[in-house]
Design a protein around this motif. Sequence first.
Motif, PDB file in Angstrom:
ATOM      1  N   THR A  80     -16.857  20.201 -14.539  1.00 25.76           N
ATOM      2  CA  THR A  80     -16.219  19.345 -15.542  1.00 25.76           C
ATOM      3  C   THR A  80     -15.935  20.163 -16.796  1.00 25.76           C
ATOM      4  OG1 THR A  80     -18.352  18.646 -16.480  1.00 25.76           O
ATOM      5  CG2 THR A  80     -17.434  17.310 -14.690  1.00 25.76           C
ATOM      6  N   LEU A 113     -14.836  15.721 -18.470  1.00 26.38           N
ATOM      7  CA  LEU A 113     -13.746  15.336 -17.570  1.00 26.38           C
ATOM      8  C   LEU A 113     -13.813  16.162 -16.290  1.00 26.38           C
ATOM      9  CD1 LEU A 113     -10.867  15.199 -20.213  1.00 26.38           C
ATOM     10  CD2 LEU A 113     -12.233  13.286 -19.352  1.00 26.38           C
ATOM     11  N   GLU A 114     -13.711  15.504 -15.147  1.00 30.67           N
ATOM     12  CA  GLU A 114     -13.778  16.202 -13.876  1.00 30.67           C
ATOM     13  C   GLU A 114     -12.543  17.081 -13.671  1.00 30.67           C
ATOM     14  OE1 GLU A 114     -14.594  13.911 -10.445  1.00 30.67           O
ATOM     15  OE2 GLU A 114     -16.352  12.903 -11.301  1.00 30.67           O
TER      16      GLU A 114
END
Length: 219
Positions: A155, A159-160
């Motif tokens: 990430t 956020l991935e």
Amino acid sequence: MNYRKEFVKGIIRENPTLVGLLGMCPTLAVTTGAFNGIGMGLSTTFVLICSNVVISLLRKVIPEQVKLPCYIVIIASFVTLIQFLVHGFVPSLYTSLGAFLELITVNCIILGRAEMFASKHNVLASALDGAGMGLGFTLALFLMGTIREILGSGTWLGLEIPGMAGHTITLFIMPAGGFLVLGFVIAVVCALAQKKPPKKLGCAACPNAAACHAKQEEV
């Protein structure tokens, strides 16, 4: 005095973390994520600028015999203020940083700039020095946090990252990974700054030798 030089020196050429190797505890402890690195860096920058300004203003008033306790009281006051602000506005960051936010009080970067610079220079120069050193510290933590978070968690800023699921390396979010990333980043920064290790050890090889010698003569 070249004020621009005083500001930019802390970004790469005299980066407190990657060149001076100061503030290693928060550097290795909180950089498992980029957001934590930014939070710790900006908190430290706030304390650096404010403490440098106050210490510069009071540099002719604070007695030499008690200057270190006075510096710590000034720094601790601003650390307490930033704690309240972070706790009130970014509670998740406050929880992530934990005790390391309080330990900014004894961060050797802040005490070092207070002793070596703010206590000897005017307010503007001291503020720029604090801002430059703080920015360099923040960039170092953000870079390390980015590398470790991407490789270790897949990430970035929470956020991935597409394609990283199942391809992460847990080592990078462990202490050993912190040392590994720090070593590589230091090597790259030293190469960019064209900084070479001293050919001989001792006071002659120290960049602060002249200032130290002058202080000994005053004593």
